[in-house]
Design an enzyme around this catalytic site. Structure first.
Site: not given
Length: 182
Positions: A8-10
């Site tokens: 996931v990015s964040t």
């Protein structure tokens, strides 16, 4: 070995769906990462996973944009997996499977679509910020001191009052008082 990769990015995003799919697919080991997918080189866990692949291993992910957002990166990753004698399969995109002869062509096309999506997200975000600014929306933290309090702080500083005392009276740090300038 069957390896899973969930990204996931964040920190606010939840990899739960990916982890569930990878567990159900029978992964022996799952690597998780909270990093942007735009640059493979900035994902140390993924790079370690690629380096550890042995002949006969399988690398699973849910979709191509979890592996790479750039089409060239995706094709290079496919090549690296193949050169290790391993396979790459995407659970929600079964047409990307290194056992298939045209996997690199399909991966490049899918990677290109992911890149276009990412650029569209960036453009939409930028446009949304510009519209919000035009409406007077303020970004960033709310100031710790009101304009009136800032004026009072300036007066007290001018009179030579210690910064620590001023800070205590407003419930802020000395550095906040130090930053108050005309």
């Amino acid at each position: 070995m069957i390896y899973g990769y969930a990204r996931v990015s964040t920190k606010k995003q939840d990899p739960g769906y990916q982890l569930d799919r990878l567990r159900k697919a029978g992964c022996d080991h799952i690597v998780r990462e909270k990093k942007s997918g735009k640059d493979t080189k900035s994902r140390p866990e993924f790079l370690r996973l690629l380096a550890s692949l042995q002949p006969g291993d399988t690398l699973l992910a849910t979709v191509s944009d979890r592996v790479a957002r750039d089409p060239l990166d995706l094709v290079l990753i496919l090549r690296e997996v193949e050169s290790a004698g391993a396979q790459l399969r995407l659970l929600d995109e079964p047409y990307i499977d290194t056992t298939f002869d045209f996997a690199d062509v399909i991966a490049y096309f899918r990677g290109w679509v992911a890149r276009v999506q990412r650029l569209r997200i960036l453009e939409n975000t930028s446009n949304g910020r510009a519209m919000a600014k035009a409406r007077g929306v303020k970004f960033g933290r709310k100031p710790k001191l009101s304009p009136r309090q800032r004026a009072q702080v300036m007066e007290r500083k001018a009179k030579g009052e210690p910064y620590a005392r001023i800070a205590r009276s407003y419930g802020v740090s000395e550095s906040t008082i130090l930053r108050v300038r005309p």
